[in-house]
Enzyme design. Sequence first.
Site, mmCIF file in Angstrom:
data_model
loop_
_atom_site.group_PDB
_atom_site.id
_atom_site.type_symbol
_atom_site.label_atom_id
_atom_site.label_comp_id
_atom_site.label_asym_id
_atom_site.label_seq_id
_atom_site.Cartn_x
_atom_site.Cartn_y
_atom_site.Cartn_z
ATOM 1 C CG HIS A 95 50.418 2.782 22.240
ATOM 2 N ND1 HIS A 95 51.326 3.639 22.834
ATOM 3 C CD2 HIS A 95 49.574 2.392 23.235
ATOM 4 C CE1 HIS A 95 51.050 3.749 24.120
ATOM 5 N NE2 HIS A 95 49.989 3.007 24.389
ATOM 6 C CD GLU A 167 47.579 6.138 22.626
ATOM 7 O OE1 GLU A 167 48.171 5.662 23.597
ATOM 8 O OE2 GLU A 167 48.115 6.310 21.521
#
EC number: 5.3.1.1
Length: 250
Positions: A95, A167
């Site tokens: 992430h 993302e």
Amino acid sequence: MRRKLVVGNWKMNGNLAQNKRLLEALVRGLQDVEHVDIAVCVPYPYLFQAQKILSGTNIAWGAQNVAKHENGAYTGEVSAAMLKEFGASYVIVGHSERSDAYCESNANIAEKFAIAKHYGITPIFCVGETLQERESGVMEYAIANQLDAVLSVSGGALLDQAVIAYEPVWAIGTNRTATPEQARAAHSFIRERIAAMHPGAAESVRIIYGGSVNPRNAAQLLSMPDIDGGLIGRCSLDADDFERICRAAC
């Protein structure tokens, strides 16, 4: 046909009382949702609570990080074997918030991906570009570098039952969201990149979108070709919002 997946990423939020209310509300609200896989990735201390409340429901649980080592003198780390003992089905790796804060390299993320797979935990491997990379026209190059690091270490076989989360870094935790067409184009590129290296894996791997998904934009985003679900941040902390997003994926 790939089954949709919606994953809540709680980040560093929650406490025992709030979690209990939220998880129990999700169990009630989502019990009739049959055609979407649903999961929440909680902070480490709350894995046991999630296991206790969600066992036997249609909601899986997981973690937001994992050590690249199996065990040993790695203070503060949590191994894949430990996550497995708490029934974790998923773990987020790579992430952007962790990559930025803890300077995680692509090679380091690839090792985390591989060890999660080794222990039977589905890695949710995050890739994406910064605003500068997008505006400079190197978005595909940036994403390809991240993908290739895992593919070179793990190979196409390990993409089976894995998840990739696109993302766009510029949309994480902001009010900015990629347009449905921008998201679709990025997902299409990711699938094409995988197909070029491991053709057998490209059609089966799920690619989900993470970038300020909310109840208002979920239906349009999640209906786009090559978008197989969502990685939900802020809205996963609100039972009504998360339920609406899950239903939008049906």
